[in-house]
Design an enzyme around this catalytic site. Structure first.
Site, short mmCIF file in Angstrom:
data_model
loop_
_atom_site.label_atom_id
_atom_site.label_comp_id
_atom_site.label_asym_id
_atom_site.label_seq_id
_atom_site.Cartn_x
_atom_site.Cartn_y
_atom_site.Cartn_z
N CYS A 1 1.00 -1.25 -0.09
CA CYS A 1 0.11 0.08 0.03
C CYS A 1 0.94 1.51 -0.23
CB CYS A 1 -0.78 0.01 1.13
SG CYS A 1 0.03 0.09 2.79
N CYS B 1 0.80 3.81 2.03
CA CYS B 1 1.37 4.45 3.50
C CYS B 1 2.74 3.36 3.95
CB CYS B 1 0.29 4.27 4.59
SG CYS B 1 -0.50 2.70 4.96
#
Length: 144
Positions: A54, A56
């Site tokens: 992802c 993040c």
């Protein structure tokens, strides 16, 4: 292997490399996690990064983990990683040691086999990278 699996494997290799090229040991099987964790002594600290594909993880978790693990005065004795979604059995086994709500990316700090600090995804995602790095630094300063 279908095209999607091949693409994800190639992408994950690059993301795994961000950590392994900076001294993290990649634990890719359940057996590797068990062998590693069962071999820890009470006076040893281990920083665990549960890696992810992802945004993040790419923009916050991996860069903060690498920077603090390399630059902080107090460092863990060991640095390891498992890759959620790629090394599924290894990740599940590590999560059994962590015993928190499954979360990726996330950070765990162990003293021996005792979890002394955990940072779930919700405390990574959407934060300033400097604030996240300071959280890791504080955990290292307290426990390492």
């Amino acid at each position: 292997m279908n095209a999607y699996d091949a693409y994800m494997k190639e992408l994950a290799a690059q993301m795994r490399g961000e950590l392994t090229q900076n001294g993290f040991i990649s634990l890719e099987t359940s057996e590797a996690v068990t062998e590693y964790m069962d071999g820890r002594h009470d006076d040893e600290t281990t920083f665990v990064v549960i890696n992810s594909t992802c945004g993040c993880a790419a923009g916050l978790a991996r860069p903060a983990a690498v920077a603090v693990a390399e630059q902080n005065d107090k460092k863990p004795d060991h640095k390891v990683t498992v890759f959620a979604g790629q090394d599924k059995e290894a990740t599940e086994t590590m999560r059994n040691y962590i015993q928190q709500v499954p979360s990726s990316p996330s950070f765990a700090l162990f003293k021996g086999q005792q979890l002394v600090h955990f940072t779930p995804r919700e405390h990574i995602e959407g934060r300033d990278i400097n604030d996240l790095a300071m959280d890791i630094k504080e955990a290292f300063d307290t426990h390492c």
